[in-house]
Design a protein around this motif. Structure first.
Motif, mmCIF file in Angstrom:
data_model
loop_
_atom_site.group_PDB
_atom_site.id
_atom_site.type_symbol
_atom_site.label_atom_id
_atom_site.label_comp_id
_atom_site.label_asym_id
_atom_site.label_seq_id
_atom_site.Cartn_x
_atom_site.Cartn_y
_atom_site.Cartn_z
ATOM 1 N N GLY A 102 0.817 -1.213 0.000
ATOM 2 C CA GLY A 102 0.000 0.000 0.000
ATOM 3 C C GLY A 102 0.846 1.256 0.000
ATOM 4 O O GLY A 102 0.518 2.243 -0.667
ATOM 5 N N TYR A 103 1.943 1.223 0.748
ATOM 6 C CA TYR A 103 2.858 2.358 0.818
ATOM 7 C C TYR A 103 3.456 2.651 -0.555
ATOM 8 O O TYR A 103 3.490 3.797 -1.006
ATOM 9 C CB TYR A 103 3.943 2.056 1.845
ATOM 10 C CG TYR A 103 4.987 3.117 2.045
ATOM 11 C CD1 TYR A 103 4.644 4.447 2.237
ATOM 12 C CD2 TYR A 103 6.333 2.779 2.077
ATOM 13 C CE1 TYR A 103 5.610 5.410 2.447
ATOM 14 C CE2 TYR A 103 7.306 3.732 2.288
ATOM 15 C CZ TYR A 103 6.938 5.057 2.470
ATOM 16 O OH TYR A 103 7.903 6.006 2.673
ATOM 17 N N MET A 104 3.908 1.611 -1.238
ATOM 18 C CA MET A 104 4.475 1.797 -2.571
ATOM 19 C C MET A 104 3.423 2.304 -3.554
ATOM 20 O O MET A 104 3.678 3.237 -4.319
ATOM 21 C CB MET A 104 5.087 0.488 -3.090
ATOM 22 C CG MET A 104 6.369 0.101 -2.408
ATOM 23 S SD MET A 104 7.698 1.311 -2.600
ATOM 24 C CE MET A 104 8.099 1.097 -4.313
ATOM 25 N N MET A 105 2.243 1.701 -3.534
ATOM 26 C CA MET A 105 1.186 2.118 -4.458
ATOM 27 C C MET A 105 0.731 3.543 -4.167
ATOM 28 O O MET A 105 0.512 4.324 -5.095
ATOM 29 C CB MET A 105 0.023 1.139 -4.408
ATOM 30 C CG MET A 105 0.388 -0.210 -5.003
ATOM 31 S SD MET A 105 -0.950 -1.429 -5.179
ATOM 32 C CE MET A 105 -1.955 -1.212 -3.748
ATOM 33 N N ALA A 106 0.584 3.874 -2.889
ATOM 34 C CA ALA A 106 0.168 5.233 -2.528
ATOM 35 C C ALA A 106 1.212 6.252 -2.962
ATOM 36 O O ALA A 106 0.870 7.326 -3.473
ATOM 37 C CB ALA A 106 -0.074 5.328 -1.020
ATOM 38 N N THR A 107 2.489 5.927 -2.768
ATOM 39 C CA THR A 107 3.552 6.850 -3.164
ATOM 40 C C THR A 107 3.537 7.078 -4.668
ATOM 41 O O THR A 107 3.616 8.222 -5.130
ATOM 42 C CB THR A 107 4.927 6.312 -2.721
ATOM 43 O OG1 THR A 107 4.933 6.193 -1.298
ATOM 44 C CG2 THR A 107 6.049 7.231 -3.151
ATOM 45 N N LEU A 108 3.434 6.002 -5.435
ATOM 46 C CA LEU A 108 3.449 6.134 -6.892
ATOM 47 C C LEU A 108 2.204 6.840 -7.412
ATOM 48 O O LEU A 108 2.303 7.770 -8.219
ATOM 49 C CB LEU A 108 3.612 4.763 -7.546
ATOM 50 C CG LEU A 108 4.945 4.078 -7.299
ATOM 51 C CD1 LEU A 108 4.933 2.663 -7.860
ATOM 52 C CD2 LEU A 108 6.089 4.887 -7.890
ATOM 53 N N ALA A 109 1.029 6.418 -6.960
ATOM 54 C CA ALA A 109 -0.213 7.008 -7.456
ATOM 55 C C ALA A 109 -0.361 8.460 -7.017
ATOM 56 O O ALA A 109 -0.654 9.345 -7.834
ATOM 57 C CB ALA A 109 -1.405 6.182 -6.979
ATOM 58 N N ALA A 110 -0.138 8.723 -5.735
ATOM 59 C CA ALA A 110 -0.276 10.100 -5.241
ATOM 60 C C ALA A 110 0.817 10.992 -5.811
ATOM 61 O O ALA A 110 0.574 12.163 -6.115
ATOM 62 C CB ALA A 110 -0.243 10.115 -3.709
ATOM 63 N N GLY A 111 2.015 10.446 -5.978
ATOM 64 C CA GLY A 111 3.105 11.236 -6.556
ATOM 65 C C GLY A 111 2.820 11.643 -7.984
ATOM 66 O O GLY A 111 3.025 12.799 -8.374
#
Length: 126
Positions: A102-111
């Protein structure tokens, strides 16, 4: 030489800003999840979008003085892939696999969304 000094100064300022904002976000949002790095990376993506919209996307080759100072130096020193990677590994080693993914996906998507928003706000995307 001026370009190298611009990157040096920007990187030093960006690193100090990353520490201050990351620590503040961690204290405010809690230390059980790497909120500080997430906040830093997403806000850095937003700032990069704004910068690209205002200055124009950098062309191939050497960046301009403003890009060297602000894009490469300041924002390069501010955002951090190494902390993102280390914190993801730490979550994984704690067997918090869903949090790590979730951390990786949130970072990529939100970034990516923040980058596009910043460029749009600065008039860089039609």
């Amino acid at each position: 030489m001026l370009e190298a000094m611009s990157v040096l100064v920007g990187g030093a300022l960006g690193g100090m800003l990353r520490l201050a904002i990351g620590d503040a976000a961690g204290r405010w949002l809690g230390l059980g999840f790497p909120w500080g790095t997430l906040v830093v990376n997403v806000s850095g993506a937003l700032a990069m979008g704004l910068l690209a919209g205002w200055l124009g996307f950098p062309a191939e080759g050497a960046p301009s003085g403003a890009w060297a100072l602000l894009g490469t130096g300041l924002l390069g020193g501010y955002t951090t892939v190494s902390s993102l990677s280390l914190q993801t590994l730490s979550l994984w080693q704690q067997e918090r696999n869903i949090a790590a993914m979730g951390y990786m996906m949130a970072t990529l998507a939100a970034g990516l969304a923040a980058l596009a928003l910043g460029a749009w706000l600065a008039g860089g995307l039609a």
